[in-house]
Design a protein around this motif. Structure first.
Motif, mmCIF file in Angstrom:
data_model
loop_
_atom_site.group_PDB
_atom_site.id
_atom_site.type_symbol
_atom_site.label_atom_id
_atom_site.label_comp_id
_atom_site.label_asym_id
_atom_site.label_seq_id
_atom_site.Cartn_x
_atom_site.Cartn_y
_atom_site.Cartn_z
ATOM 1 N N MET A 140 -74.755 -6.301 146.588
ATOM 2 C CA MET A 140 -75.162 -6.866 145.356
ATOM 3 C C MET A 140 -75.845 -5.818 144.395
ATOM 4 N N ALA A 141 -76.599 -5.065 144.721
ATOM 5 C CA ALA A 141 -77.145 -3.872 143.949
ATOM 6 C C ALA A 141 -76.021 -3.130 143.280
ATOM 7 N N ASP A 142 -75.215 -2.735 144.236
ATOM 8 C CA ASP A 142 -73.875 -1.793 143.707
ATOM 9 C C ASP A 142 -73.218 -2.592 142.609
ATOM 10 N N GLU A 143 -72.928 -3.760 143.057
ATOM 11 C CA GLU A 143 -72.221 -4.796 141.719
ATOM 12 C C GLU A 143 -73.109 -4.860 140.611
ATOM 13 N N LEU A 144 -74.278 -4.936 140.806
ATOM 14 C CA LEU A 144 -74.967 -5.395 139.517
ATOM 15 C C LEU A 144 -75.266 -3.987 138.543
ATOM 16 N N GLU A 145 -75.418 -2.755 139.514
ATOM 17 C CA GLU A 145 -75.602 -1.432 138.965
ATOM 18 C C GLU A 145 -74.040 -1.180 138.251
ATOM 19 N N ALA A 146 -72.763 -1.580 138.473
ATOM 20 C CA ALA A 146 -71.599 -1.259 138.019
ATOM 21 C C ALA A 146 -71.660 -2.226 136.893
ATOM 22 N N GLN A 147 -71.932 -3.379 136.837
ATOM 23 C CA GLN A 147 -71.673 -4.315 135.754
ATOM 24 C C GLN A 147 -72.809 -3.823 134.827
ATOM 25 N N ASP A 148 -73.799 -3.525 134.910
ATOM 26 C CA ASP A 148 -74.685 -2.853 133.864
ATOM 27 C C ASP A 148 -74.182 -1.753 133.102
ATOM 28 N N SER A 149 -73.663 -0.804 134.097
ATOM 29 C CA SER A 149 -73.343 0.482 133.394
ATOM 30 C C SER A 149 -71.773 0.065 132.642
ATOM 31 N N GLN A 150 -71.116 -0.895 133.031
ATOM 32 C CA GLN A 150 -69.978 -1.429 132.192
ATOM 33 C C GLN A 150 -70.399 -1.962 130.859
ATOM 34 N N ARG A 151 -71.538 -2.748 131.040
ATOM 35 C CA ARG A 151 -71.889 -3.494 130.057
ATOM 36 C C ARG A 151 -72.687 -2.327 128.773
ATOM 37 N N LYS A 152 -73.194 -1.368 129.391
ATOM 38 C CA LYS A 152 -73.790 -0.389 128.406
ATOM 39 C C LYS A 152 -72.465 0.424 127.749
ATOM 40 N N GLU A 153 -71.605 0.689 128.656
ATOM 41 C CA GLU A 153 -70.445 1.234 128.066
ATOM 42 C C GLU A 153 -69.626 0.628 126.853
ATOM 43 N N LEU A 154 -69.539 -0.915 127.278
ATOM 44 C CA LEU A 154 -68.951 -1.664 126.542
ATOM 45 C C LEU A 154 -69.654 -1.777 125.137
ATOM 46 N N VAL A 155 -70.800 -1.953 124.870
ATOM 47 C CA VAL A 155 -71.651 -1.988 123.726
ATOM 48 C C VAL A 155 -71.402 -0.583 122.890
ATOM 49 N N ALA A 156 -71.500 0.578 123.603
ATOM 50 C CA ALA A 156 -71.418 1.832 123.024
ATOM 51 C C ALA A 156 -69.939 1.824 122.654
ATOM 52 N N ASN A 157 -69.027 1.706 123.380
ATOM 53 C CA ASN A 157 -67.555 1.616 122.614
ATOM 54 C C ASN A 157 -67.210 0.966 121.638
ATOM 55 N N VAL A 158 -67.771 -0.414 121.723
ATOM 56 C CA VAL A 158 -67.388 -1.501 120.680
ATOM 57 C C VAL A 158 -68.219 -0.965 119.396
ATOM 58 N N SER A 159 -69.293 -0.415 119.399
ATOM 59 C CA SER A 159 -70.122 0.134 118.304
ATOM 60 C C SER A 159 -69.432 1.226 117.590
ATOM 61 N N HIS A 160 -69.031 2.071 118.650
ATOM 62 C CA HIS A 160 -68.089 3.495 117.872
ATOM 63 C C HIS A 160 -66.853 2.806 117.509
ATOM 64 N N GLU A 161 -66.219 1.880 117.929
ATOM 65 C CA GLU A 161 -65.019 1.645 117.270
ATOM 66 C C GLU A 161 -64.863 0.853 116.201
ATOM 67 N N LEU A 162 -66.101 0.140 116.025
ATOM 68 C CA LEU A 162 -66.292 -0.777 114.821
ATOM 69 C C LEU A 162 -67.071 0.123 113.671
ATOM 70 N N ARG A 163 -67.515 1.129 113.975
ATOM 71 C CA ARG A 163 -68.118 2.219 113.099
ATOM 72 C C ARG A 163 -67.342 2.625 112.047
ATOM 73 N N THR A 164 -66.268 2.957 112.466
ATOM 74 C CA THR A 164 -65.178 3.681 111.707
ATOM 75 C C THR A 164 -64.502 3.199 110.539
ATOM 76 N N PRO A 165 -64.045 1.828 110.946
ATOM 77 C CA PRO A 165 -63.441 1.074 109.785
ATOM 78 C C PRO A 165 -64.337 0.365 108.830
ATOM 79 N N ILE A 166 -65.711 0.128 109.353
ATOM 80 C CA ILE A 166 -66.434 -0.262 108.461
ATOM 81 C C ILE A 166 -66.990 0.642 107.535
#
Length: 369
Positions: free
Chosen positions: A116-142
């Motif tokens: 369970m800890a491995d799964e939660l750690e992976a999901q937390d890492s994916q969530r942080k990566e998602l937020v960072a990538n979405v922010s990066h992708e949206l920043r350019t056209p804006i």
């Protein structure tokens, strides 16, 4: 976490199958048996040695308490450790793990907590990566749209058709990014209904390829930077056999799959390369096997499992031809989710040259399921 240690349901079951001989039930049963044997043995000794019963009772209680304390400590110590790990996980610390050195129910619980800890750690890492990538992708056209509008307001440039086309280009890119993210959200939550029907494959895929060529021609004059290719030098070839082939699926979702696979293949094709889309009859009624093959550098086998992850752009340093860009890394993720909705399979297949993506759709069997 299904399929891992957490999937075991029988208490005392060890990782190699069967019930462990060191389960908690066995230990508690042994405790009772040992206590009875000690009491019985001391009573027999008392009868033969004419020792007073009160001494035998005291000795029996002391021995039983010592054994019980030993067993209780062996059971509560790992529980205390697991409680501390669970408390850390609840506070957002997914790095702690419990020891898995037991072959009883507590050992199974430790394995489950760690999984369970491995799964939660992976999901937390994916969530942080998602937020960072979405922010990066949206920043350019804006930022691009803001720069254009600021220049118009400050009088640096005029609001002529060319300038407004640039602003429109950034707005369209922003809209595509948001629409793609919304598609992913809907697919994740299972709120995208499938509208499956029978359709002829040749005219359907022919329309998808014509649309891809038309969109590329329109965008060729203006680099969109959106992840959609603007190349007109790559030849798209369609191979359907037999020509009267039919399939049963959701045409709109399959359009997403084929369009994204073509887009990815074109972007990584060499100058004046060739992208082939093949369609064959699958093993089941109205099932379909699709294949998209390009002539690019291909994908290393070590990267095959990551190809369809979100925001994964692969290990290629740059696209192959003019008009290509790195994209957002969302197209193949959309393709995978659309195929999963049909109960099909998508993956990278062996190829002598370039990259070969193979899609299998179950056809009418998906309706029955």
């Amino acid at each position: 976490m299904s399929g891992g240690p957490a999937a075991r349901k029988n208490p005392g079951e060890n990782p190699w199958g069967g019930v462990s001989p060191f389960s908690i039930k066995t230990k508690l049963g042994a405790l009772v048996v040992i206590s009875v044997l000690i009491t019985t043995g001391l009573s027999v000794i008392a009868v033969h040695t004419k020792t007073e019963l009160r001494f035998i009772t005291v000795f029996s209680m002391i021995a039983t308490l010592l054994i019980t304390q030993f067993v209780a400590h062996s059971l509560t110590a790992p529980l205390d450790e697991m409680t501390a790990v669970a408390r850390s996980i609840s506070q957002g610390d997914y790095t702690r793990r419990t020891r898995e050195n037991r072959r009883d129910e507590l050992g199974d619980l430790a394995v489950t907590i760690n999984a369970m800890a491995d799964e939660l750690e992976a999901q937390d890492s994916q969530r942080k990566e998602l937020v960072a990538n979405v922010s990066h992708e949206l920043r350019t056209p804006i930022a691009g749209l803001r720069a254009v509008l600021e220049n118009i307001v400050d009088g640096v440039t005029q609001a002529d058709p060319e300038t407004m086309r640039t602003a429109l280009k950034q707005t369209e890119r922003l809209g595509r990014l948001v629409e793609t993210l919304l598609d992913l959200s809907r697919l994740d939550n299972g709120v995208v209904p499938l509208k499956q029907r029978r359709f002829e494959v040749w005219p359907y895929l022919s329309g998808v390829l014509k649309e891809a060529n038309m969109v590329a021609s329109v965008r060729a004059g203006i680099a969109t930077g959106s992840g959609s290719h603007t190349r007109t030098d790559v030849h798209l070839h369609l191979d359907v056999h037999p020509p009267e082939l039919t399939a049963h699926a959701d045409p709109e979702r399959i359009h997403q799959v084929v369009a994204n696979l073509i887009d990815n293949a074109v972007k990584h094709s060499p100058p004046h390369g060739r992208v082939t889309v093949k369609a064959r009859r699958g093993p089941l009624p109205e099932s379909l096997e699709l294949e998209v093959l390009d002539e690019g550098p291909g994908i290393p086998k070590s990267e095959w499992h990551r190809v369809f992850e979100r925001f994964n752009r692969g290990s290629a340093k740059r696209p192959q031809g003019p008009g290509s860009d790195g994209g957002t890394g969302l197209g193949l993720a959309i393709a995978r989710w659309a195929v999963d909705l049909h109960g099909g399979r998508i993956g990278v297949a062996e190829s002598e040259r370039g990259c070969r993506i193979l899609v299998t759709l179950p056809g009418l069997s998906s309706v029955a399921s």
